[in-house]
Write a protein that holds these residues in place. Structure first.
Motif, PDB file in Angstrom:
ATOM      1  N   THR A 136      -3.944 -19.821  27.390  1.00 47.42           N
ATOM      2  CA  THR A 136      -4.250 -18.246  27.633  1.00 47.42           C
ATOM      3  C   THR A 136      -5.835 -18.212  27.350  1.00 47.42           C
ATOM      4  OG1 THR A 136      -2.147 -17.524  26.891  1.00 47.42           O
ATOM      5  CG2 THR A 136      -3.851 -15.714  27.004  1.00 47.42           C
ATOM      6  N   TYR A 170      -3.671 -18.099  17.147  1.00 48.37           N
ATOM      7  CA  TYR A 170      -2.230 -18.057  17.313  1.00 48.37           C
ATOM      8  C   TYR A 170      -2.043 -19.426  18.317  1.00 48.37           C
ATOM      9  CZ  TYR A 170      -0.637 -14.246  14.853  1.00 48.37           C
ATOM     10  OH  TYR A 170      -0.304 -13.157  13.835  1.00 48.37           O
ATOM     11  N   GLU A 185       3.682 -20.681  23.852  1.00 45.40           N
ATOM     12  CA  GLU A 185       2.348 -20.113  23.988  1.00 45.40           C
ATOM     13  C   GLU A 185       2.242 -18.894  23.100  1.00 45.40           C
ATOM     14  OE1 GLU A 185      -1.654 -19.961  25.855  1.00 45.40           O
ATOM     15  OE2 GLU A 185      -0.272 -21.686  25.597  1.00 45.40           O
ATOM     16  N   TRP A 186       3.261 -18.083  23.493  1.00 41.91           N
ATOM     17  CA  TRP A 186       3.197 -16.588  23.049  1.00 41.91           C
ATOM     18  C   TRP A 186       4.232 -16.166  22.062  1.00 41.91           C
ATOM     19  CZ3 TRP A 186       3.510 -16.533  28.813  1.00 41.91           C
ATOM     20  CH2 TRP A 186       2.112 -16.624  29.409  1.00 41.91           C
ATOM     21  N   CYS A 239      -5.981 -15.840  20.663  1.00 43.11           N
ATOM     22  CA  CYS A 239      -5.616 -17.151  21.074  1.00 43.11           C
ATOM     23  C   CYS A 239      -5.810 -18.172  20.216  1.00 43.11           C
ATOM     24  CB  CYS A 239      -6.219 -17.277  22.553  1.00 43.11           C
ATOM     25  SG  CYS A 239      -5.599 -16.147  23.818  1.00 43.11           S
ATOM     26  N   ALA A 242      -2.602 -20.437  21.149  1.00 42.91           N
ATOM     27  CA  ALA A 242      -2.389 -20.189  22.615  1.00 42.91           C
ATOM     28  C   ALA A 242      -3.802 -20.556  23.434  1.00 42.91           C
ATOM     29  CB  ALA A 242      -2.240 -18.562  22.688  1.00 42.91           C
TER      30      ALA A 242
END
Length: 252
Positions: free
Chosen positions: A176, A171, A14-15, A168, A173
Motif C-alpha cells: 500500500t 504497520y 497487509e491491512w 504504511c 503495509a
C-alpha cells in the motif's frame, strides 16, 4: 478458489493489524475515538462553505491560504490552518473523505498530537519547497516557474499523503505504501503541477521521520530480545528480591 484465498491472506497480512486496531477503537468508543478528526472534518466543511461567498473567500484566503510569494513569517502563521482549506475548484467531498479516513486512522493508531505533528511536517515541507523551487527558477533541477509563486498550496492533501505513508511504514503495509508513492509519482509525470511535486516532497519528509523512528526504536528492540546485554545469552537478571524493604527500589 485458490487465487481468492491467496488474495485474502495477502490482504490480511497487509491491512490486518491496522484494521484490527481501528475496528477495536471504533467499536469501543465510536466517533469519540477520533474527536480531533471529527473537528477537522467540520472545520474543512466550514471553510469550504465560507469560500462560496465573496466575503468568505477573502477571509479564508487571509487566514489560511499559503503562496510562495508571501513573506515567510506570514506563510508560517497561515500554515496550520492551511491544512484544512480545501481547493475551491475541487469536490469538497473528496477532501472530507480523505481527512475522515486517513486522519481518523492516524488518530487511533498514532495519537492526536503525533498525527498533527506528522501532518504539519508534511504540509510545511511542501510549502518550503515551493519557495525554494521558485527561487531556483525553471532551469534548476528542482526549480519551479515564477508563476507557481501565486498558486495556493495543497491544503489537506499533502498531510493526508504523509500520514498514509507513515501508517504504511508503521504497520508494515509495504504494498500500500509503494502504491501511494507510485500514484504521486504518476501525478507528477502526467500533470507536472506544483501540487504533485509538493506531495513528493511531503513523502520525502515523512520518510525521514520513518528513518528516525526506526533508528530510535532499534535499541529498544535489541533490549527486548532474549540475551541482549549479556554475554552468556541468558535473559537480563532483574534486581528484585524476596526480602524487599520499604525503601528498596525495583529496576523493572
Amino acid at each position: 478458489m485458490r487465487p481468492v484465498r491467496a488474495l485474502r491472506r495477502a490482504a490480511r497480512r497487509e491491512w490486518g493489524p491496522l484494521s484490527a486496531a481501528v475496528r477495536a477503537a471504533l467499536t469501543a468508543d465510536r466517533l469519540w475515538a477520533i474527536p480531533m478528526t471529527v473537528a477537522a472534518v467540520c472545520l474543512t466543511a466550514l471553510l469550504h462553505a465560507l469560500q462560496q461567498y465573496s466575503w468568505g473567500l477573502g477571509v479564508v484566503h487571509g487566514l489560511g491560504a499559503v503562496q510562495a510569494e508571501d513573506p515567510l513569517p506570514l506563510s508560517l502563521l497561515r500554515t496550520p490552518l492551511s491544512l484544512f482549506v480545501p481547493a475551491p475548484d475541487l469536490p469538497v467531498w473528496g477532501a472530507l473523505a480523505q481527512i475522515l479516513v486517513v486522519f481518523g486512522t492516524a488518530e487511533i493508531c498514532l495519537g492526536r498530537w503525533r498525527t498533527l505533528l506528522i501532518a504539519y511536517v508534511a504540509t510545511l515541507s511542501g510549502t518550503l519547497y515551493a519557495r525554494i523551487g521558485v527561487a531556483l527558477g525553471p532551469d534548476g533541477l528542482f526549480g519551479l516557474p515564477a508563476s507557481d509563486a501565486r498558486i495556493v498550496d495543497t491544503g489537506p492533501s499533502a498531510a493526508v499523503v504523509g500520514l498514509a505513508v507513515y501508517l504504511c511504514y508503521l504497520y508494515r503495509a509495504r504494498f500500500t505504501g509503494a502504491l501511494v508513492v507510485a500514484a504521486m509519482v504518476a501525478e507528477v509525470v502526467l500533470k507536472n503541477n506544483l501540487a504533485g511535486k509538493e506531495h513528493l516532497v511531503a513523502i520525502a519528509a515523512v520518510l525521514v521521520l520513518c528513518a528516525y523512528t526506526a533508528r530510535r526504536d532499534r535499541p529498544r528492540d535489541q533490549e527486548s530480545r532474549p540475551g541482549s546485554g549479556t554475554r552468556s545469552g541468558a535473559p537480563p537478571i532483574r534486581s528484585s528480591n524476596l526480602r524487599r524493604g520499604p525503601t528498596q527500589r525495583t529496576s523493572w
